[in-house]
Design a protein around this motif. Structure first.
Motif, mmCIF file in Angstrom:
data_model
loop_
_atom_site.group_PDB
_atom_site.id
_atom_site.type_symbol
_atom_site.label_atom_id
_atom_site.label_comp_id
_atom_site.label_asym_id
_atom_site.label_seq_id
_atom_site.Cartn_x
_atom_site.Cartn_y
_atom_site.Cartn_z
ATOM 1 N N PHE A 350 113.537 49.586 54.765
ATOM 2 C CA PHE A 350 112.170 49.085 54.803
ATOM 3 C C PHE A 350 111.958 48.166 55.994
ATOM 4 O O PHE A 350 110.847 47.760 56.285
ATOM 5 C CB PHE A 350 111.843 48.348 53.505
ATOM 6 C CG PHE A 350 111.657 49.283 52.358
ATOM 7 C CD1 PHE A 350 110.455 49.928 52.159
ATOM 8 C CD2 PHE A 350 112.697 49.541 51.481
ATOM 9 C CE1 PHE A 350 110.282 50.799 51.105
ATOM 10 C CE2 PHE A 350 112.524 50.408 50.421
ATOM 11 C CZ PHE A 350 111.318 51.052 50.225
ATOM 12 N N ALA A 351 113.027 47.810 56.693
ATOM 13 C CA ALA A 351 112.907 46.990 57.886
ATOM 14 C C ALA A 351 112.350 47.820 59.031
ATOM 15 O O ALA A 351 112.542 49.030 59.083
ATOM 16 C CB ALA A 351 114.270 46.425 58.270
ATOM 17 N N PRO A 352 111.649 47.201 59.988
ATOM 18 C CA PRO A 352 111.124 47.947 61.138
ATOM 19 C C PRO A 352 112.253 48.596 61.934
ATOM 20 O O PRO A 352 113.333 48.035 62.064
ATOM 21 C CB PRO A 352 110.413 46.872 61.967
ATOM 22 C CG PRO A 352 110.133 45.758 61.009
ATOM 23 C CD PRO A 352 111.264 45.790 60.016
ATOM 24 N N GLN A 353 112.010 49.793 62.449
ATOM 25 C CA GLN A 353 112.988 50.504 63.261
ATOM 26 C C GLN A 353 112.742 50.144 64.734
ATOM 27 O O GLN A 353 111.778 50.573 65.337
ATOM 28 C CB GLN A 353 112.855 52.016 63.055
ATOM 29 C CG GLN A 353 113.021 52.466 61.622
ATOM 30 C CD GLN A 353 114.454 52.342 61.139
ATOM 31 O OE1 GLN A 353 115.379 52.423 61.922
ATOM 32 N NE2 GLN A 353 114.629 52.123 59.849
ATOM 33 N N THR A 354 113.620 49.328 65.301
ATOM 34 C CA THR A 354 113.419 48.859 66.676
ATOM 35 C C THR A 354 114.010 49.797 67.717
ATOM 36 O O THR A 354 113.655 49.742 68.886
ATOM 37 C CB THR A 354 114.059 47.475 66.850
ATOM 38 O OG1 THR A 354 115.454 47.561 66.535
ATOM 39 C CG2 THR A 354 113.403 46.458 65.934
ATOM 40 N N GLY A 355 114.909 50.661 67.331
ATOM 41 C CA GLY A 355 115.554 51.562 68.283
ATOM 42 C C GLY A 355 116.620 50.848 69.096
ATOM 43 O O GLY A 355 116.794 49.633 69.028
ATOM 44 N N GLY A 356 117.368 51.616 69.881
ATOM 45 C CA GLY A 356 118.436 51.048 70.701
ATOM 46 C C GLY A 356 119.658 51.930 70.692
ATOM 47 O O GLY A 356 119.619 53.088 70.271
ATOM 48 N N ILE A 357 120.764 51.375 71.161
ATOM 49 C CA ILE A 357 122.026 52.108 71.244
ATOM 50 C C ILE A 357 122.993 51.562 70.203
ATOM 51 O O ILE A 357 123.269 50.366 70.157
ATOM 52 C CB ILE A 357 122.656 51.993 72.648
ATOM 53 C CG1 ILE A 357 121.712 52.561 73.703
ATOM 54 C CG2 ILE A 357 123.995 52.730 72.686
ATOM 55 C CD1 ILE A 357 121.449 54.039 73.585
ATOM 56 N N SER A 358 123.499 52.454 69.374
ATOM 57 C CA SER A 358 124.589 52.140 68.450
ATOM 58 C C SER A 358 125.820 52.920 68.890
ATOM 59 O O SER A 358 125.728 53.854 69.681
ATOM 60 C CB SER A 358 124.207 52.502 67.012
ATOM 61 O OG SER A 358 123.039 51.802 66.597
ATOM 62 N N HIS A 359 126.969 52.532 68.359
ATOM 63 C CA HIS A 359 128.215 53.209 68.729
ATOM 64 C C HIS A 359 128.991 53.594 67.479
ATOM 65 O O HIS A 359 129.104 52.808 66.537
ATOM 66 C CB HIS A 359 129.087 52.326 69.616
ATOM 67 C CG HIS A 359 128.512 52.076 70.975
ATOM 68 N ND1 HIS A 359 127.644 51.037 71.229
ATOM 69 C CD2 HIS A 359 128.664 52.751 72.147
ATOM 70 C CE1 HIS A 359 127.289 51.066 72.504
ATOM 71 N NE2 HIS A 359 127.888 52.096 73.079
ATOM 72 N N ILE A 360 129.501 54.814 67.502
ATOM 73 C CA ILE A 360 130.433 55.267 66.464
ATOM 74 C C ILE A 360 131.842 55.115 67.020
ATOM 75 O O ILE A 360 132.119 55.527 68.149
ATOM 76 C CB ILE A 360 130.159 56.732 66.075
ATOM 77 C CG1 ILE A 360 128.728 56.888 65.569
ATOM 78 C CG2 ILE A 360 131.143 57.199 65.010
ATOM 79 C CD1 ILE A 360 128.319 58.326 65.311
ATOM 80 N N GLN A 361 132.724 54.502 66.249
ATOM 81 C CA GLN A 361 134.082 54.269 66.715
ATOM 82 C C GLN A 361 135.091 54.918 65.765
ATOM 83 O O GLN A 361 134.823 55.096 64.585
ATOM 84 C CB GLN A 361 134.340 52.764 66.864
ATOM 85 C CG GLN A 361 133.945 51.942 65.660
ATOM 86 C CD GLN A 361 133.572 50.519 66.017
ATOM 87 O OE1 GLN A 361 133.389 50.180 67.186
ATOM 88 N NE2 GLN A 361 133.481 49.666 65.012
ATOM 89 N N PHE A 362 136.244 55.260 66.320
ATOM 90 C CA PHE A 362 137.255 56.032 65.597
ATOM 91 C C PHE A 362 138.595 55.305 65.678
ATOM 92 O O PHE A 362 139.003 54.882 66.760
ATOM 93 C CB PHE A 362 137.399 57.433 66.200
ATOM 94 C CG PHE A 362 136.095 58.181 66.305
ATOM 95 C CD1 PHE A 362 135.685 59.027 65.300
ATOM 96 C CD2 PHE A 362 135.273 58.019 67.414
ATOM 97 C CE1 PHE A 362 134.477 59.712 65.403
ATOM 98 C CE2 PHE A 362 134.075 58.692 67.530
ATOM 99 C CZ PHE A 362 133.674 59.550 66.510
ATOM 100 N N LYS A 363 139.272 55.193 64.535
ATOM 101 C CA LYS A 363 140.588 54.554 64.509
ATOM 102 C C LYS A 363 141.593 55.477 63.829
ATOM 103 O O LYS A 363 141.393 55.920 62.696
ATOM 104 C CB LYS A 363 140.530 53.214 63.775
ATOM 105 C CG LYS A 363 141.860 52.473 63.795
ATOM 106 C CD LYS A 363 141.757 51.099 63.178
ATOM 107 C CE LYS A 363 143.108 50.386 63.258
ATOM 108 N NZ LYS A 363 143.040 49.029 62.663
#
Length: 696
Positions: A350-363
């Motif tokens: 329900f929070a506003p979607q501001t957009g941007g870059i996220s990262h998926i990381q693998f271990k």
């Protein structure tokens, strides 16, 4: 003294030219192999075809000469305009041997068709490594002695003089080396470097270097008939996710040449794990990310769970994953690759979607495979999320005003003053469903109960028993078939607000007010075109929101009762009453593995202290709860847990059967509760407020 015939040998010290006898005393005998004049004039070469600046030897001084890295042509008639002159002079006869003394031969010049129209007698002495010539001036101009220039050894050859006869500096390969693989070899995989040199030739050694992005991994020397070098998977420890190749240098084994060849480079092969697509922009729908290994997973032992496994996480809560672990097994190796995949989407909120870059990381988490995997670093995978546009919301609030998915943003709504139970929204291709119960309040009605289902989780919130404003609020949490609950329930510290998140990404927010329950439903983008009910179609077309189960579309008006009643639920058929059977889980579930791959849990971005284990991540350690949360997620040891809820400002968490806290609570500061009361009016004596939006 008799004049010798042409082509005969004479002792040093006496030469005969045209019947002229030249005698030299014993003290004056010379050795032409040691005493001579060196001529080094490139224009004398047979390949010099000068026609303007013609050379002439008519003024050449009689005596012994040697040509540097060249010799005169024997038994080869030379045409005019070669060797930098008009009439080239060649030797009519054979080259003398080393054992011969000075040999008298004719130097001839061609005119018209006569190859020896012009001639001069000369002496020739074979000095083993070169020839010495006793030359006379030519009969006229332009005439000159013609030479065959020795070939200079090229860069891959050598000789004592640098001219022919030349030898190879090093063994020459038939073609470039070739690398093959990877192929499984017992309990490992291997690459093979083939050296293309005839196996019958035993005069060579080969220094083979294995490379990872140009850096040497290991070296091996081949000799005799050996023509193959092997690189095993375990040799790649620390060198994966790179281009693998082999490089070969050659030299002669007998040592007759001091040279080593330059490097001969093979083809290359990228060994490691690739992520596709290379980049991704999320728009609210599920998209697939695939990890592809270009080398096989090989079991080192016959016991244990043999696999390559990666714990997957994100660096913020804006991105949801369908899996928190990705696994590659030996059986995945098909057509020279092994692949595994997951679905990725924006996290519904329900929070506003501001957009941007996220990262998926693998271990990497190990598991009975070769050590080459332990240092393989998969780079972080960037995911771009767009501003807003990911999902839609439907609101049923007040007495109640219903804002459909496609009309909510335009603040258009209709009202329902009827009493009954209704399908607010249900997914056509899934199990997600929200039902509401209404009760009379004055001349209008309000929501007094809400039931929500997805998969085998059913949550009901009910205050329909009793007088409005005085009825006790009761919550029931069911896990059909005694399967593990997948839904996440978060309650505010005030005890009046509940957020329910489902694995599909659907989010339901319930505001329990004195007289009624306001309902907000937020759906992810991939639900688009896949819903029906009082909330509408969610297909971007506001005109078809009032569509009945039989397909009839009603016009938007304040009280579209024909449409409303088409979605009424008969008695004993609602989620409040009906006995339900367990279902198979839906294919894609939102799992936000936030911050740490070691702690796989869901975290709504607007409520960062709430953590619940993701599906298929139950074996990962659970993160410690923050001080703002209770000590465990909602759990139950019974199929159904019913709890009475007192809407006090600071409620004490109720205890479910089986122990543990039933509700998670969050500090109200973590909420951004923003109910915009845009109008307040009286309908049939009921004072109510319309909620146009709600955010958590």
């Amino acid at each position: 003294m008799r004049t010798p015939r042409r082509g005969t040998n004479v002792m040093l010290g006496v030469l005969f030219f045209s019947g002229l006898v030249i005698t030299v005393t014993a003290d004056d005998v010379i050795d032409p192999c040691k005493q001579h004049t060196v001529l080094d004039e490139p224009w004398r070469s047979l390949t010099s075809n000068e026609t303007s600046n013609l050379q002439c030897d008519q003024s050449l001084k009689m005596g012994w000469y040697r040509f540097n890295h060249a010799e005169m042509l024997f038994d080869t008639c030379v045409d005019a305009y070669h060797c930098g002159t008009h009439i080239p002079m060649w030797i009519n006869g054979s080259k003398p041997s080393v054992t011969d003394n000075v040999t008298i031969l004719n130097a001839c010049g061609k005119y018209d068709r006569d190859c020896c129209f012009y001639s001069r007698e000369i002496g020739v002495k074979n000095c083993s490594t070169f020839l010495a010539y006793y030359l006379q001036p030519t009969p006229g101009c332009s005439m000159a002695y013609c030479l065959k220039v020795d070939r200079k050894c090229d860069e891959n050859e050598f000789s004592a003089t640098g001219y022919e006869p030349c030898q190879d500096k090093y063994p020459k390969l038939v073609r470039e080396p070739f690398m093959a693989g990877p192929e499984i070899d017992g309990t490992d995989f291997k690459f093979t470097c083939f050296v293309p040199y005839p196996a019958l030739y035993l005069d060579a050694t080969f220094n083979v270097a294995w490379l990872s992005n140009g850096h040497v991994i290991k070296t091996v020397t081949l000799s005799g008939t050996e023509r193959r070098a092997i690189l095993y998977g375990e040799d790649l420890n620390g060198f994966m996710n790179a281009n693998i190749s082999c490089m070969v240098r050659t030299n002669f084994a007998d040592g007759h040449s001091p040279f080593t060849s330059p490097a001969f480079q093979s083809n290359s092969y990228w060994a490691g794990i690739k992520i596709t697509p290379e980049n991704m922009t999320l728009n609210g729908t599920w998209q697939e990310v695939t990890l592809t290994s270009t080398v096989p997973v090989v079991c080192k032992t016959t016991s244990g769970d043999c696999k390559v496994e990666y714990a997957v996480s994100t660096d913020n809560g804006n991105v949801s994953l369908s899996e928190c672990r990705l696994t590659l097994r030996p059986t995945n190796w098909i057509n020279s690759t092994a692949s595994t995949s997951m679905k990725v989407s924006t996290t519904p909120s329900f929070a506003p979607q501001t957009g941007g870059i996220s990262h998926i990381q693998f271990k990497y988490t190990g598991h009975a495979t070769g050590r080459e995997w332990s240092h393989l670093q998969i780079p972080k995978y960037p995911v771009k999320t767009t501003q807003s546009g990911s999902g839609a919301m439907c609101v049923s609030a007040g007495d109640p005003h219903i804002f459909t998915f496609d009309n909510q943003k335009d603040n258009k709504h209709y009202d329902n003053f009827h009493v009954g139970q209704y399908v607010l929204v249900q997914r056509l291709s899934g199990t997600f469903r929200v039902e509401t119960r209404t009760i009379a309040l004055g001349k209008a009605a309000v929501n007094c109960g809400v039931a929500v289902r997805e998969g085998n989780d059913v949550i009901t919130l009910d205050q329909c028993d009793g007088e409005p404003g005085k009825a006790q609020l009761r919550m029931a949490v069911k896990s059909i078939g005694n399967v593990a609950r997948k839904a996440e329930i978060v309650r505010s510290e005030s005890g009046t607000e509940y957020v329910i998140k489902f694995p599909s990404g659907a989010v339901v927010k319930l505001d329990t007010l004195k007289y009624n329950i306001d309902v907000s439903v937020k759906l992810p983008g991939y639900f688009s075109g896949d819903t029906e009910g009082l909330c509408g179609r969610y297909d971007g077309n506001p005109g078809n929101d009032l569509k009945s189960p039989n397909g009839h579309v009603y016009a938007m008006e304040r009280f579209p009762y024909a449409f409303i009643e088409s979605w009424s639920i008969p008695k004993n058929q609602s989620l409040f009453e009906k006995d339900l059977t367990a279902l198979e889980p839906e294919p894609h579930q939102h799992c936000v593995c936030y911050n740490s791959a070691e702690a796989c849990h869901r975290t709504p971005p607007s409520i960062p202290d709430t953590k619940v284990m993701c599906p298929r991540c139950v074996d990962l350690p659970h993160p410690s709860p923050s001080p703002a949360t209770t000590q465990s997620p909602i759990t139950t040891s019974q199929p159904t847990t019913v709890v009475s809820v007192q809407p006090t400002p600071a409620p004490t968490p109720a205890t479910a059967a089986g122990g543990g806290s039933l509700f998670k609570t969050t500090n109200p500061n973590h909420y951004h509760h923003n109910l915009h009361h845009h109008h307040s009016h009286t309908d049939y004596g009921l004072v109510h407020h319309t909620s146009t939006s709600g955010t958590v």
